[in-house]
Design an enzyme around this catalytic site. Structure first.
Site, PDB file in Angstrom:
ATOM      1  N   HIS A  70      -3.855   6.721  -0.494  1.00  0.00           N
ATOM      2  CA  HIS A  70      -3.106   6.829  -1.759  1.00  0.00           C
ATOM      3  C   HIS A  70      -3.550   8.063  -2.540  1.00  0.00           C
ATOM      4  CE1 HIS A  70      -0.515   5.352  -4.909  1.00  0.00           C
ATOM      5  NE2 HIS A  70      -1.480   5.496  -5.793  1.00  0.00           N
ATOM      6  N   HIS A  72      -2.173  11.195  -5.472  1.00  0.00           N
ATOM      7  CA  HIS A  72      -1.238  11.983  -6.286  1.00  0.00           C
ATOM      8  C   HIS A  72      -1.909  13.342  -6.422  1.00  0.00           C
ATOM      9  CE1 HIS A  72       0.703   8.195  -7.397  1.00  0.00           C
ATOM     10  NE2 HIS A  72      -0.474   7.739  -7.739  1.00  0.00           N
ATOM     11  N   ARG A  93      -2.367   8.229 -19.219  1.00  0.00           N
ATOM     12  CA  ARG A  93      -1.062   8.563 -18.654  1.00  0.00           C
ATOM     13  C   ARG A  93      -0.376   9.672 -19.465  1.00  0.00           C
ATOM     14  NH1 ARG A  93       4.159   4.597 -17.899  1.00  0.00           N
ATOM     15  NH2 ARG A  93       4.208   4.861 -20.137  1.00  0.00           N
ATOM     16  N   TYR A 132       6.305  11.378  -6.721  1.00  0.00           N
ATOM     17  CA  TYR A 132       7.423  11.021  -7.602  1.00  0.00           C
ATOM     18  C   TYR A 132       7.882  12.147  -8.507  1.00  0.00           C
ATOM     19  CZ  TYR A 132       3.453   9.941 -10.726  1.00  0.00           C
ATOM     20  OH  TYR A 132       2.287   9.998 -11.445  1.00  0.00           O
ATOM     21  N   HIS A 220       7.790   3.035  -7.206  1.00  0.00           N
ATOM     22  CA  HIS A 220       6.670   3.401  -8.082  1.00  0.00           C
ATOM     23  C   HIS A 220       5.955   2.155  -8.585  1.00  0.00           C
ATOM     24  CE1 HIS A 220       4.424   4.310 -11.710  1.00  0.00           C
ATOM     25  NE2 HIS A 220       4.167   5.455 -11.117  1.00  0.00           N
ATOM     26  N   ARG A 223       7.849  -1.729 -12.948  1.00  0.00           N
ATOM     27  CA  ARG A 223       8.267  -1.134 -14.229  1.00  0.00           C
ATOM     28  C   ARG A 223       9.340  -0.077 -14.000  1.00  0.00           C
ATOM     29  NH1 ARG A 223       4.084   2.160 -15.552  1.00  0.00           N
ATOM     30  NH2 ARG A 223       2.605   1.382 -14.053  1.00  0.00           N
ATOM     31  N   HIS A 247       2.870   0.591  -6.280  1.00  0.00           N
ATOM     32  CA  HIS A 247       1.801   0.267  -7.243  1.00  0.00           C
ATOM     33  C   HIS A 247       2.035  -1.175  -7.702  1.00  0.00           C
ATOM     34  CE1 HIS A 247       1.646   4.755  -8.525  1.00  0.00           C
ATOM     35  NE2 HIS A 247       0.535   4.503  -7.866  1.00  0.00           N
ATOM     36  N   GLU A 250      -1.475  -3.178 -11.435  1.00  0.00           N
ATOM     37  CA  GLU A 250      -2.680  -2.413 -11.793  1.00  0.00           C
ATOM     38  C   GLU A 250      -3.120  -2.777 -13.215  1.00  0.00           C
ATOM     39  OE1 GLU A 250      -2.071   1.825 -11.602  1.00  0.00           O
ATOM     40  OE2 GLU A 250      -4.178   2.293 -11.967  1.00  0.00           O
ATOM     41  N   HIS A 284      -3.558  -0.983  -5.470  1.00  0.00           N
ATOM     42  CA  HIS A 284      -4.378  -1.564  -6.541  1.00  0.00           C
ATOM     43  C   HIS A 284      -4.452  -3.100  -6.421  1.00  0.00           C
ATOM     44  CE1 HIS A 284      -4.626   2.362  -8.238  1.00  0.00           C
ATOM     45  NE2 HIS A 284      -3.336   2.411  -8.541  1.00  0.00           N
ATOM     46  N   ASP A 335      -6.483   8.348  -4.909  1.00  0.00           N
ATOM     47  CA  ASP A 335      -5.508   8.190  -5.990  1.00  0.00           C
ATOM     48  C   ASP A 335      -5.507   9.355  -6.984  1.00  0.00           C
ATOM     49  OD1 ASP A 335      -3.723   7.184  -7.840  1.00  0.00           O
ATOM     50  OD2 ASP A 335      -4.863   5.406  -8.359  1.00  0.00           O
TER      51      ASP A 335
END
Ligand SMILES: [Zn+2]
Length: 462
Positions: A70, A72, A93, A132, A220, A223, A247, A250, A284, A335
Site C-alpha cells: 500500500h 501513495h 489530510r 487517486y 478509495h 466515504r 481503505h 481506518e 488498515h 502507505d
C-alpha cells in the site's frame, strides 16, 4: 547437492551465489540460484560452499524481494513536515491535499521515480500504488486521461521495481443527508473524481500492463464511493481477475457516518455490494466489529496493515491477529511513507499486538516475513512471487550481516535477524527479474537517490 533440478525450461542467463538464503523454513548457507532469460528462478542448489566462476556474489542474508502493498507515492513529500504540531487524521489530510493540489504529471513522475528508487534501496521489489490523483486542477481531465497513472508506471519502470497500479475510484466527499446521501467532491477532491463509477471504469480500462506492471482497481473508501456505485468497481475487477483494494474502517468517524447513513458497518456495506473476496484487500481494517472480522475472514478478503502510518496518524491498532485467525491473509504497506522500511512494518505489527495484549510472540519471524513478501505479492496479483523456488520471479533482497544492527547471530541465523534487527539501511542488494538493481547499497539506474528525492520534494514546497 541439488535441492531441486526442475527448472523453467529457459536457458540460464545469470547465476547468483548467496552466502546465506532464507528458504521459507530455515537459513541455508551456500546457495546457488540460477535465473532464466525470462527473469525467473531456474534452479536453487544448496551445499555450494564457494562461489563458482562467473556467479555474482550476494553476501549477507538473501530473502525473497519485499512487497510494499500500500503506497501513495506523493505522501513522501510530507515526511518530516507533517509531523510538526498536533492534530488528527483529518488535520493531516488538509496538509496532504495542499501537496496534491500542486502535482502535475511531470512533478508526480519525478517524485514517484525517486520514491520508488528509495523503495528499491529498501529491498522492495513490487509496490501497490493506490492511485487517486487522476485529473488536472479543478477536475479537468488531461488530454491523456491517464497521464498521472502512466507517470507512475513510467516512474516504477525507471526505478526498476514492479508496480501494481491500483486505479482508485474516488467519487464523493463523504456521507451527507438524504435524499442525496453523498456530498459532492470538495475543491481539492475534484482532481480525484471521475464523477461516476462508469466513467472511472471507462478511463481505467485504457490502462495497459506489461512485464513489470499490473493494473488493479481500488475503492478509495465507503466515504468516497457511493454504495450504489460499488458493484461497478467490483465487477470491473472481477472481469479482469484483478486485485481490488479498499481503505476500510481506518477512522471511527467513517464507521459512525456509515452506520448513520446505511445502518450497517463499512465491512457489511462492502460485503452487500460484492466487494469482498479473495482478490480483495482491505487496507488498515482498524476499527472492526466481531462480525466484520468474521466477514473478512470467511470471504478470504486480505488485510493490509500499515503500522508506521497508522501510528503516525493516530489511527489506532487494528486486530491483525484476529483477522488472520479468521482467515484473512496479512500484507504490509508503508502507505504515507513516514518511513519506507518493510522490516519496521513487519515487527511493528507484532509489537503493536504485544502492547495491546501484554503478551509476546503472536507471529513467528517467518510469518512476519511472509506478510512482507509472499502474501503481499499475492495481494498485488502475483501469487507466484515471494519464494526462492524454481519458477518464481527472480526477485531478491540481501540484508547485510555485518552492520552494527545485524552483527552477532551467525551461525544461529534465522528470519529474526531480518525482522527484529535489520532496517532498510541494511539492504545491500536488490534483484528484480534477475537484474541486479541495487548493488552494494547503490541504485544502479539512478545515481543519487537522495538528491533526486530532495529535488522532487523541493519542487512541491516552493
Ligand atoms: Zn492509504
Amino acid at each position: 547437492m541439488p535441492l531441486t533440478t526442475e527448472g523453467t525450461g529457459k536457458p540460464v542467463t545469470v547465476t547468483y551465489w548467496l552466502s546465506h538464503a532464507w528458504l521459507g523454513t530455515h537459513v541455508e548457507p551456500g546457495v546457488l540460484l540460477e535465473v532464466s532469460s525470462g527473469g525467473r528462478i531456474a534452479g536453487v542448489r544448496t551445499g555450494v560452499d564457494a562461489p563458482p566462476p562467473g556467479a555474482t556474489v550476494l553476501r549477507g542474508l538473501t530473502l525473497p524481494g519485499l512487497a510494499n502493498t500500500h503506497s501513495h507515492a506523493f505522501h513522501r513529500a510530507l515526511r518530516s513536515t507533517v509531523q510538526v504540531g498536533s492534530g488528527t487524521f483529518w488535520t493531516w489530510r488538509e496538509t496532504m491535499y495542499q501537496v496534491a493540489s500542486r502535482l502535475t504529471p511531470d512533478t508526480y513522475h519525478a517524485l514517484a521515480r525517486a520514491v520508488y528508487a528509495e523503495m528499491a534501496l529498501a529491498g522492495i521489489t513490487a509496490v501497490g500504488e493506490f492511485h487517486y490523483l487522476h485529473h488536472g486542477p479543478g477536475g479537468t481531465p488531461y488530454d491523456n486521461p491517464n497521464a498521472m497513472g502512466e507517470a507512475l508506471i513510467a516512474a516504477a519502470r525507471e526505478a526498476g521495481i514492479r508496480i501494481t497500479l491500483l486505479d482508485t475510484a474516488y467519487l464523493s466527499a463523504g456521507f451527507g443527508p438524504a435524499p442525496a446521501l453523498y456530498r459532492k467532491p470538495d475543491r481539492h477532491q475534484l482532481r480525484f473524481s471521475d464523477t461516476t463509477a462508469e466513467a472511472w471504469a471507462e478511463r481505467a480500462s485504457l490502462l495497459k500492463g506489461d512485464d513489470h506492471t499490473l493494473i488493479g482497481a481500488a475503492v478509495h473508501s465507503v466515504r468516497a464511493v457511493p454504495a450504489g456505485e460499488l458493484a461497478t468497481v467490483a465487477q470491473w475487477a472481477e472481469e479482469r481477475q484483478a486485485p481490488l483494494h479498499v481503505h476500510l474502517s481506518e477512522q471511527t468517524a467513517e464507521n459512525d457516518a456509515c452506520l448513520a447513513t446505511h445502518g450497517r458497518t463499512p465491512t457489511r456495506l462492502l460485503a452487500d455490494h460484492g466487494v469482498l473476496g479473495p482478490r480483495t484487500t482491505g487496507v488498515h481494517n482498524t476499527h472492526l466489529t466481531d462480525e466484520d472480522i468474521a466477514l473478512l475472514g470467511s470471504t478470504a478478503t486480505g488485510t493490509c496493515m500499515c503500522p508506521t502510518t497508522e501510528r503516525d496518524l493516530a489511527d489506532g491498532i487494528g486486530p491483525a491477529a484476529a483477522l488472520q485467525r479468521a482467515g484473512s491473509p496479512l500484507s504490509l504497506g508503508s502507505d504515507s511513507h513516514a518511513v519506507i522500511d518493510l522490516f519496521e512494518e513487519a515487527r511493528a505489527m507484532e509489537l503493536n499486538e504485544r502492547l495491546r495484549t501484554r503478551r509476546r510472540g503472536h507471529w513467528t519471524a517467518a510469518a512476519l516475513l511472509r506478510a512482507a513478501s509472499a502474501d503481499g505479492h499475492a495481494a498485488l496479483g502475483r501469487p507466484d512471487a515471494g519464494v526462492l523456488e524454481p519458477g518464481a520471479p527472480a526477485d531478491l533482497v540481501t540484508v547485510a550481516l555485518d552492520s552494527v544492527r545485524t552483527a552477532g547471530p551467525v551461525p544461529r541465523l534465522g528470519a529474526e535477524t531480518a525482522v527484529f534487527a535489520a532496517s532498510a539501511a541494511d539492504v545491500r542488494h536488490t534483484v528484480v527479474a534477475g537484474r541486479h538493481l541495487v548493488r552494494d547499497g547503490r541504485h544502479t539506474l539512478i545515481d543519487d537517490v537522495p538528491e533526486a528525492l530532495a529535488r522532487a520534494v523541493a519542487a512541491l514546497h516552493h
